[in-house]
Design an enzyme around this catalytic site. Structure first.
Site, PDB file in Angstrom:
ATOM      1  N   LYS A 264     -15.264  -5.638   0.144  1.00 32.69           N
ATOM      2  CA  LYS A 264     -14.045  -5.321  -0.606  1.00 32.69           C
ATOM      3  C   LYS A 264     -13.763  -6.437  -1.605  1.00 32.69           C
ATOM      4  CE  LYS A 264      -9.006  -4.949  -0.068  1.00 32.69           C
ATOM      5  NZ  LYS A 264      -7.881  -5.034   0.898  1.00 32.69           N
ATOM      6  N   ASP A 269      -4.166  -7.887  -5.835  1.00 31.26           N
ATOM      7  CA  ASP A 269      -3.552  -6.667  -5.298  1.00 31.26           C
ATOM      8  C   ASP A 269      -2.040  -6.738  -5.443  1.00 31.26           C
ATOM      9  OD1 ASP A 269      -2.942  -4.336  -4.027  1.00 31.26           O
ATOM     10  OD2 ASP A 269      -3.339  -5.095  -2.002  1.00 31.26           O
ATOM     11  N   LYS A 276       4.064  -4.281  -3.795  1.00 29.80           N
ATOM     12  CA  LYS A 276       4.335  -5.228  -2.713  1.00 29.80           C
ATOM     13  C   LYS A 276       5.594  -6.028  -3.026  1.00 29.80           C
ATOM     14  CE  LYS A 276      -0.516  -6.297  -1.552  1.00 29.80           C
ATOM     15  NZ  LYS A 276      -0.524  -5.903  -0.134  1.00 29.80           N
ATOM     16  N   ASP A 287      -7.814 -11.155  -1.891  1.00 34.90           N
ATOM     17  CA  ASP A 287      -8.139  -9.814  -1.415  1.00 34.90           C
ATOM     18  C   ASP A 287      -9.566  -9.392  -1.783  1.00 34.90           C
ATOM     19  OD1 ASP A 287      -7.234  -7.794   0.191  1.00 34.90           O
ATOM     20  OD2 ASP A 287      -6.309  -6.637  -1.414  1.00 34.90           O
ATOM     21  N   ASP A 346      -0.971   0.963  -2.001  1.00 34.22           N
ATOM     22  CA  ASP A 346      -1.238  -0.367  -1.454  1.00 34.22           C
ATOM     23  C   ASP A 346      -2.269  -0.323  -0.334  1.00 34.22           C
ATOM     24  OD1 ASP A 346      -0.990  -3.106  -1.304  1.00 34.22           O
ATOM     25  OD2 ASP A 346       0.708  -3.047   0.103  1.00 34.22           O
ATOM     26  N   GLU A 348      -5.391   0.372  -0.924  1.00 41.20           N
ATOM     27  CA  GLU A 348      -6.447   0.607  -1.916  1.00 41.20           C
ATOM     28  C   GLU A 348      -7.830   0.145  -1.468  1.00 41.20           C
ATOM     29  OE1 GLU A 348      -6.255  -3.435  -1.834  1.00 41.20           O
ATOM     30  OE2 GLU A 348      -4.527  -2.091  -1.891  1.00 41.20           O
ATOM     31  N   ARG A 350      -9.603   0.481   1.230  1.00 41.98           N
ATOM     32  CA  ARG A 350     -10.474   1.464   1.890  1.00 41.98           C
ATOM     33  C   ARG A 350     -11.042   2.468   0.885  1.00 41.98           C
ATOM     34  NH1 ARG A 350      -5.695   3.216   5.758  1.00 41.98           N
ATOM     35  NH2 ARG A 350      -5.306   0.996   5.382  1.00 41.98           N
TER      36      ARG A 350
END
Length: 511
Positions: A264, A269, A276, A287, A346, A348, A350
């Site tokens: 990932k 993010d 967020k 992230d 949020d 995202e 996956r």
């Protein structure tokens, strides 16, 4: 890139070796301080040192550091005594790594140190050297002139006692490859998001891989659209900095096992339209820690010359709120044609990982491992220092838990209960990307499993057609970034979590 501490090995007597410091280990036994065997001091010197330590109030507790200057019979200027845990859940090598890291960080600004922490074989000596390099790590690339001038340089070099000169070269090469890889992953995670975004992440990997025998291919946004990677495209379309897919291929001669890695790589993010809270964004440059781990591990595997084919997929995007940002309720088509309803922008990670897993599956590898800073739920379950491991193959999952913990990536297996899959059902697409809220880490893994392919699907084989490719998922949301004070050999900031687990897995296949 931050300067690295260099390492060497010797079988000479520690007390006779020159240096700024001699680092030895101590522990607490039966309520009193005791020096660990292997310190190399004469009986009289050891006795005198223990008296001095007692006078200074040293107790030998784990992580304790005590300095004693001008010790008679010791060539080094200072003796540094570091507490080493005598028991507990961590393997012995990990206890030595942590002690070496603490000592190396305490010796910032020094030129050289000799380490004699009671290591009993080559593996433990390498753990000491690894801990010293990782503990000395610093990231100061963005320091201004004033701070850069006042900062202490990392400990320049360490000599580790306990390895015969005949093995010193091989031991040094292994430590350098592994520690350098972890430090590279840390550098990537620590780089500010205005400097590290999908394009520059890809550039960094291209530069790092030059001359290594690792082939790198980069898919830009247009190619991602053409290849049907709707997850990566959808997450990245809200940013002015387009997404990328970076593929690393290491194909050594004689390899009879193929390991696929999927990382990932959300370089920042914001949460997308499901924004967020401000405080939760501060560390979101981290992230992309899973992609950093996969890139660094692949390069280390190549440097070590392990006879294992490795293909790594770095799924890179910036999750922002621009004009084209995807919305809750959107339906996107993933690699392979399955459709997914977006519930929370949020969640995202996956989505980009699903495309990577589908691509990896097309190559029919022997195993797939994905690494992601995926869920806050995993932090709630396992804390900030333990990664969760899930998967469709108990053997692969448990092997990663064991190898990861031995290597220093503390890990714990989590289940994937079958009742979680129906919570991903939706009437408007093949599935939605969130489900049961109370089991967030396991729900995310359950979603990812939907994109792991089956054996024989591209080969025409009848046998095992319905069996999924062995797959494991490493959720490193907790250990990938240390917001608190440094501990052991872990600095504040990026830790390089997952790198050593992946290298250890590849080494097990090579063996």
């Amino acid at each position: 890139m931050a300067p690295r501490t260099t390492t060497s090995f010797t079988s000479s007597a520690p007390a006779d070796l020159p240096g700024d410091a001699l680092v030895i280990g101590a522990t607490k036994k039966a309520g009193s301080l005791s020096l660990l065997e292997g310190h190399g001091l004469s009986e009289s010197t050891a006795a005198a040192l223990l008296e001095t330590l007692a006078a200074l109030g040293a107790e030998g507790g784990a992580d304790e550091i005590t300095r004693v200057a001008g010790v008679e019979g010791v060539a080094a200027s200072v003796v540094v005594v570091v507490g080493v845990a005598s028991s507990g859940p961590a393997p012995r090598s990990e206890q030595l790594r942590r002690a070496a890291g603490i000592a190396a960080r305490a010796l910032a600004g020094r030129s050289s140190a000799v380490l004699a922490l009671g290591q009993q074989d080559r593996a433990q000596a390498q753990a000491v050297a690894e801990g010293a390099v990782l503990g000395a790590y610093s990231f100061d690339q963005q320091h201004g002139v004033g701070k850069a001038e006042s900062a202490k340089a990392p400990l320049a070099s360490v000599t580790v006692v306990g390895v015969d000169e005949k093995e010193a070269g091989a031991a040094g090469g292994e430590v350098d490859a592994l520690a350098s890889a972890v430090c590279y992953a840390r550098d990537l995670v620590n780089t500010p998001p205005n400097l590290l975004y999908p394009e520059t992440f890809a550039d960094s990997v291209l530069e790092r891989a030059a001359g290594t025998g690792v082939e790198v291919e980069v898919w830009e946004p247009e190619r991602l659209v053409a290849e049907g990677c709707g997850g990566i495209v959808g997450v990245g379309q809200g940013s002015g900095r387009g997404p990328r897919l970076v593929t690393l291929r290491y194909t050594p001669e004689g390899a009879n096992t193929h390991l696929a890695l999927v990382g990932k790589g959300i370089t920042f993010d914001s949460g997308g339209l499901c924004l967020k809270p401000g405080a939760s964004m501060v560390t979101m440059k981290m992230d992309m820690g899973g992609a950093a781990a996969c890139a660094a591990a692949t390069l280390a595997i190549a440097e070590l010359g392990l006879p294992v084919q490795v293909t790594a997929y770095l799924c890179l995007a910036e999750n922002m709120t621009g004009d084209l940002a995807q919305r809750p309720g959107d339906v996107v088509t993933m690699r392979g044609g399955r459709t997914v309803e977006i519930i929370n922008t949020d969640a995202e990670g996956r989505l980009v990982m699903a495309d990577g897993l589908a691509l990896a599956s097309e190559q029919q590898p022997d195993a797939i491992v994905d690494v992601a800073t995926l869920t806050g739920a995993c932090i709630v379950a396992l804390g900030e220092r333990t990664m969760g491991v899930m998967g469709n193959d108990d053997g692969l999952r448990d092997t990663l838990v064991r190898l990861g913990t031995e290597a220093g990536d503390t890990a714990w297996a989590l289940p994937m209960p079958e009742e979680l899959r129906p919570t991903l059902d939706t009437p408007v697409a093949d599935l939605k990307h969130t489900g049961e809220r109370s089991a967030g880490a396991m729900v995310a893994a359950t979603f990812l499993q939907e994109f792991v392919g089956t054996r024989g699907s591209d080969t025409g084989d009848d046998e095992g057609e319905s069996a999924q490719i062995p797959w494991a998922h490493l959720d490193i949301a907790g250990p990938a970034f240390n917001e608190k004070s440094p501990w052991g050999y872990h600095p504040k900031g990026g830790t390089g979590a997952g790198v050593r687990s992946l290298v250890a897995l590849a080494r097990s296949y090579a063996g």
